[in-house]
Design a protein around this motif. Structure first.
Motif, PDB file in Angstrom:
ATOM      1  N   ALA A  73       0.673  -1.137   0.091  1.00  0.00           N
ATOM      2  CA  ALA A  73      -0.153   0.087  -0.041  1.00  0.00           C
ATOM      3  C   ALA A  73       0.988   1.334   0.054  1.00  0.00           C
ATOM      4  O   ALA A  73       2.058   1.069  -0.080  1.00  0.00           O
ATOM      5  CB  ALA A  73      -1.138  -0.005   1.373  1.00  0.00           C
ATOM      6  N   SER A  74       0.424   2.596  -0.320  1.00  0.00           N
ATOM      7  CA  SER A  74       1.050   3.760  -0.193  1.00  0.00           C
ATOM      8  C   SER A  74       0.420   4.826   0.576  1.00  0.00           C
ATOM      9  O   SER A  74      -0.844   5.074   0.381  1.00  0.00           O
ATOM     10  CB  SER A  74       0.988   4.047  -1.812  1.00  0.00           C
ATOM     11  N   THR A  75       1.358   5.250   1.338  1.00  0.00           N
ATOM     12  CA  THR A  75       0.782   6.431   2.101  1.00  0.00           C
ATOM     13  C   THR A  75       0.730   7.768   1.191  1.00  0.00           C
ATOM     14  O   THR A  75       0.288   9.085   1.578  1.00  0.00           O
ATOM     15  CB  THR A  75       1.673   6.850   3.605  1.00  0.00           C
ATOM     16  N   THR A  76       1.580   7.805   0.166  1.00  0.00           N
ATOM     17  CA  THR A  76       1.659   8.834  -0.656  1.00  0.00           C
ATOM     18  C   THR A  76       0.069   8.749  -1.688  1.00  0.00           C
ATOM     19  O   THR A  76      -0.373   9.897  -1.812  1.00  0.00           O
ATOM     20  CB  THR A  76       2.708   8.473  -1.932  1.00  0.00           C
ATOM     21  N   THR A  77      -0.504   7.463  -2.124  1.00  0.00           N
ATOM     22  CA  THR A  77      -1.584   7.643  -2.805  1.00  0.00           C
ATOM     23  C   THR A  77      -2.842   7.233  -2.305  1.00  0.00           C
ATOM     24  O   THR A  77      -3.831   7.565  -2.665  1.00  0.00           O
ATOM     25  CB  THR A  77      -1.486   6.323  -4.047  1.00  0.00           C
ATOM     26  N   GLY A  78      -2.610   6.552  -0.919  1.00  0.00           N
ATOM     27  CA  GLY A  78      -3.839   6.198  -0.313  1.00  0.00           C
ATOM     28  C   GLY A  78      -4.385   4.910  -0.563  1.00  0.00           C
ATOM     29  O   GLY A  78      -5.588   4.605  -0.150  1.00  0.00           O
ATOM     30  N   GLY A  79      -3.732   4.230  -1.622  1.00  0.00           N
ATOM     31  CA  GLY A  79      -4.306   2.957  -2.219  1.00  0.00           C
ATOM     32  C   GLY A  79      -3.355   1.790  -2.177  1.00  0.00           C
ATOM     33  O   GLY A  79      -2.217   1.973  -1.772  1.00  0.00           O
ATOM     34  N   PHE A  80      -3.785   0.674  -2.528  1.00  0.00           N
ATOM     35  CA  PHE A  80      -2.840  -0.562  -2.768  1.00  0.00           C
ATOM     36  C   PHE A  80      -2.223  -0.636  -4.016  1.00  0.00           C
ATOM     37  O   PHE A  80      -2.652   0.151  -4.905  1.00  0.00           O
ATOM     38  CB  PHE A  80      -3.867  -1.694  -2.535  1.00  0.00           C
ATOM     39  N   THR A  81      -0.841  -1.035  -4.134  1.00  0.00           N
ATOM     40  CA  THR A  81      -0.126  -0.845  -5.080  1.00  0.00           C
ATOM     41  C   THR A  81       0.520  -2.287  -5.649  1.00  0.00           C
ATOM     42  O   THR A  81       1.325  -2.376  -6.608  1.00  0.00           O
ATOM     43  CB  THR A  81       1.179   0.188  -4.747  1.00  0.00           C
ATOM     44  N   GLY A  82       0.152  -3.345  -5.177  1.00  0.00           N
ATOM     45  CA  GLY A  82       0.267  -4.362  -5.594  1.00  0.00           C
ATOM     46  C   GLY A  82       0.455  -5.712  -4.438  1.00  0.00           C
ATOM     47  O   GLY A  82       0.371  -5.447  -3.479  1.00  0.00           O
ATOM     48  N   GLY A  83       0.428  -6.831  -5.193  1.00  0.00           N
ATOM     49  CA  GLY A  83       0.421  -7.730  -4.246  1.00  0.00           C
ATOM     50  C   GLY A  83       1.838  -8.301  -3.575  1.00  0.00           C
ATOM     51  O   GLY A  83       2.763  -8.446  -4.520  1.00  0.00           O
ATOM     52  N   ARG A  84       2.017  -8.447  -2.279  1.00  0.00           N
ATOM     53  CA  ARG A  84       3.288  -9.042  -1.830  1.00  0.00           C
ATOM     54  C   ARG A  84       3.179 -10.682  -1.541  1.00  0.00           C
ATOM     55  O   ARG A  84       4.132 -11.208  -1.927  1.00  0.00           O
ATOM     56  CB  ARG A  84       3.363  -8.114  -0.601  1.00  0.00           C
ATOM     57  N   LEU A  85       2.378 -10.925  -0.778  1.00  0.00           N
ATOM     58  CA  LEU A  85       2.216 -12.296  -0.525  1.00  0.00           C
ATOM     59  C   LEU A  85       0.666 -12.990  -0.578  1.00  0.00           C
ATOM     60  O   LEU A  85      -0.158 -12.166  -0.269  1.00  0.00           O
ATOM     61  CB  LEU A  85       2.547 -12.493   1.298  1.00  0.00           C
ATOM     62  N   ALA A  86       0.450 -14.260  -0.870  1.00  0.00           N
ATOM     63  CA  ALA A  86      -0.724 -14.906  -0.966  1.00  0.00           C
ATOM     64  C   ALA A  86      -0.484 -16.444  -1.093  1.00  0.00           C
ATOM     65  O   ALA A  86      -0.404 -16.802  -2.037  1.00  0.00           O
ATOM     66  CB  ALA A  86      -1.464 -14.262  -2.265  1.00  0.00           C
ATOM     67  N   TYR A  87      -0.427 -17.026   0.378  1.00  0.00           N
ATOM     68  CA  TYR A  87      -0.135 -18.413   0.219  1.00  0.00           C
ATOM     69  C   TYR A  87      -0.955 -19.102   1.286  1.00  0.00           C
ATOM     70  O   TYR A  87      -1.484 -18.514   2.266  1.00  0.00           O
ATOM     71  CB  TYR A  87       1.303 -18.773   0.277  1.00  0.00           C
ATOM     72  N   VAL A  88      -1.120 -20.433   0.991  1.00  0.00           N
ATOM     73  CA  VAL A  88      -1.602 -21.406   2.083  1.00  0.00           C
ATOM     74  C   VAL A  88      -0.695 -22.281   2.467  1.00  0.00           C
ATOM     75  O   VAL A  88       0.403 -22.786   1.464  1.00  0.00           O
ATOM     76  CB  VAL A  88      -2.963 -22.016   1.775  1.00  0.00           C
ATOM     77  N   GLY A  89      -0.911 -23.094   3.422  1.00  0.00           N
ATOM     78  CA  GLY A  89       0.032 -24.274   3.937  1.00  0.00           C
ATOM     79  C   GLY A  89      -0.297 -24.930   5.209  1.00  0.00           C
ATOM     80  O   GLY A  89      -1.446 -24.793   5.619  1.00  0.00           O
ATOM     81  N   ALA A  90       0.564 -25.875   5.304  1.00  0.00           N
ATOM     82  CA  ALA A  90       0.175 -26.873   6.537  1.00  0.00           C
ATOM     83  C   ALA A  90       1.595 -27.162   7.263  1.00  0.00           C
ATOM     84  O   ALA A  90       2.858 -27.153   6.614  1.00  0.00           O
ATOM     85  CB  ALA A  90      -0.383 -28.080   6.178  1.00  0.00           C
ATOM     86  N   GLU A  91       1.706 -27.071   8.677  1.00  0.00           N
ATOM     87  CA  GLU A  91       2.901 -27.567   9.291  1.00  0.00           C
ATOM     88  C   GLU A  91       2.531 -28.075  10.530  1.00  0.00           C
ATOM     89  O   GLU A  91       1.368 -28.558  10.977  1.00  0.00           O
ATOM     90  CB  GLU A  91       3.531 -26.110  10.048  1.00  0.00           C
ATOM     91  N   GLY A  92       3.471 -29.128  10.699  1.00  0.00           N
ATOM     92  CA  GLY A  92       3.607 -29.924  11.826  1.00  0.00           C
ATOM     93  C   GLY A  92       4.860 -30.507  12.372  1.00  0.00           C
ATOM     94  O   GLY A  92       5.878 -29.879  11.873  1.00  0.00           O
ATOM     95  N   ASP A  93       4.952 -31.988  12.607  1.00  0.00           N
ATOM     96  CA  ASP A  93       6.009 -32.699  12.954  1.00  0.00           C
ATOM     97  C   ASP A  93       6.632 -32.925  11.888  1.00  0.00           C
ATOM     98  O   ASP A  93       8.030 -33.319  11.645  1.00  0.00           O
ATOM     99  CB  ASP A  93       5.770 -34.021  13.514  1.00  0.00           C
ATOM    100  N   PHE A  94       6.291 -32.901  10.555  1.00  0.00           N
ATOM    101  CA  PHE A  94       7.090 -33.037   9.521  1.00  0.00           C
ATOM    102  C   PHE A  94       7.652 -32.035   8.615  1.00  0.00           C
ATOM    103  O   PHE A  94       8.337 -31.783   7.770  1.00  0.00           O
ATOM    104  CB  PHE A  94       6.040 -33.647   8.267  1.00  0.00           C
ATOM    105  N   GLY A  95       7.326 -30.791   9.308  1.00  0.00           N
ATOM    106  CA  GLY A  95       8.037 -29.381   8.744  1.00  0.00           C
ATOM    107  C   GLY A  95       6.870 -28.642   8.318  1.00  0.00           C
ATOM    108  O   GLY A  95       5.606 -28.542   8.870  1.00  0.00           O
ATOM    109  N   LYS A  96       7.046 -27.915   7.291  1.00  0.00           N
ATOM    110  CA  LYS A  96       6.017 -26.986   6.892  1.00  0.00           C
ATOM    111  C   LYS A  96       6.160 -26.905   5.348  1.00  0.00           C
ATOM    112  O   LYS A  96       7.213 -26.991   4.537  1.00  0.00           O
ATOM    113  CB  LYS A  96       6.323 -25.452   7.348  1.00  0.00           C
ATOM    114  N   VAL A  97       4.826 -26.977   4.578  1.00  0.00           N
ATOM    115  CA  VAL A  97       4.522 -26.839   3.327  1.00  0.00           C
ATOM    116  C   VAL A  97       3.808 -25.456   2.934  1.00  0.00           C
ATOM    117  O   VAL A  97       2.724 -25.289   3.603  1.00  0.00           O
ATOM    118  CB  VAL A  97       3.676 -27.930   2.700  1.00  0.00           C
ATOM    119  N   GLN A  98       4.186 -24.913   1.973  1.00  0.00           N
ATOM    120  CA  GLN A  98       3.484 -23.625   1.580  1.00  0.00           C
ATOM    121  C   GLN A  98       3.328 -23.474   0.010  1.00  0.00           C
ATOM    122  O   GLN A  98       4.161 -24.022  -0.790  1.00  0.00           O
ATOM    123  CB  GLN A  98       4.298 -22.221   1.881  1.00  0.00           C
TER     124      GLN A  98
END
Length: 293
Positions: A73-98
């Motif tokens: 986002a931007s404090t200059t425009t007051g709007g969103f400027t692009g995607g940074r992160l978007a993921y799903v996953g699971a974690e446990g004794d096996f580690g972590k998958v994303q």
């Protein structure tokens, strides 16, 4: 006006239990700064503002599912400027998958070692021509094995370039007390022009109020050839005040950067900073304000 306030209160009361059940957290970091660089006019600009939501829930197997979505986002425009992160996953004794768009382990384990200041010289050898956040990625992080962790990721082909995979990354991290060592390689040869192969080694040490980190990067990019770079950064904390310094250099001396910075906490989630810097031959000062929520 009173009816509007009552409606908002009712909506908030109804939404709160739902958010609690989903274990979701809305967060953000609004950042702005003032720059006065040599030969340039005074500039007031955004300083990497972001807003996101993340949540988790228990799976029947005893593992945990999680999701993370973050927008620039931007404090200059007051709007969103692009995607940074978007993921799903699971974690446990096996580690972590994303799965989705995320930071690469290459950046998290080696890049963030020196990406620590608030001014514009931060991460000078991190955010090069190779992407540090990738989309359509599948990543695996191993569980802790006596201080050692391993990570691997692949980027599925999505651009009809004839490659089965557009990128892959292999990383390792070892922690022992205040010492953290990491090594990583990322190859994005199939992802288009300006990409290539990037190897990195990093080391960091924390002792009481003192921190120092160093990173060496060797890159070979399409259209640019080979380039080595080195960056070192350190901090010293005194109560609510932190002193920071960094220096980065590569094969092109004109790209060298350095800074001295002081950060002052104003509360648990607000701080200001002031810095003097030389960024690729342009000297100047910066000051900024950051509020997290």
């Amino acid at each position: 006006m009173k009816k509007s306030l009552i409606a908002l209160a009712v909506a908030g009361a109804m939404t709160a239990p739902i958010m609690a059940q989903a274990d979701a957290t809305l967060y953000g970091s609004l950042r702005t700064k003032v720059q006065l660089m040599d030969g340039q006019e005074l500039n007031v600009t955004d300083n990497s503002t972001r807003i996101g939501v993340k949540g988790s829930s228990e799976l029947f197997s005893g593992a945990k599912a999680f999701a993370h979505f973050e927008q620039a986002a931007s404090t200059t425009t007051g709007g969103f400027t692009g995607g940074r992160l978007a993921y799903v996953g699971a974690e446990g004794d096996f580690g972590k998958v994303q799965i989705g768009r995320m930071w690469t382990a290459h950046t998290v384990w080696t890049g963030f070692t020196t990406d620590i200041v608030d001014n514009s010289t931060s991460g000078a050898t991190v955010y090069d021509t190779l992407q540090h956040r990738l989309s359509n990625m599948i990543a695996y992080y191993s569980p802790d094995m006596g201080g050692m962790k391993l990570a691997a990721s692949v980027l599925g082909a999505n651009d009809n370039n004839g490659e089965d995979l557009d990128a892959f990354s292999l990383s390792a991290q070892y922690k022992m007390g205040g010492l953290v060592l990491a090594a990583s390689i990322i190859d994005t040869q199939g992802a288009g022009a300006g990409t290539g192969t990037n190897s990195a080694l990093s080391a960091a040490y924390t002792m009481d109020a003192f921190y120092i980190g160093a990173r060496f990067r060797a890159a070979e990019t399409l259209g640019s050839g080979k380039e080595d770079a080195f960056e070192v950064a350190g901090t010293y904390s005194m109560g609510n005040t932190t002193l920071l310094a960094n220096f980065a250099t590569d094969d092109n001396d004109a790209d060298d950067s350095m800074s001295l910075e002081v950060q002052q906490k104003l509360g648990k989630k607000a701080r200001v900073f002031a810095a003097v810097l030389d960024n690729a031959g342009t000297t100047g000062v910066e000051a900024g304000y950051r509020v997290d929520f």
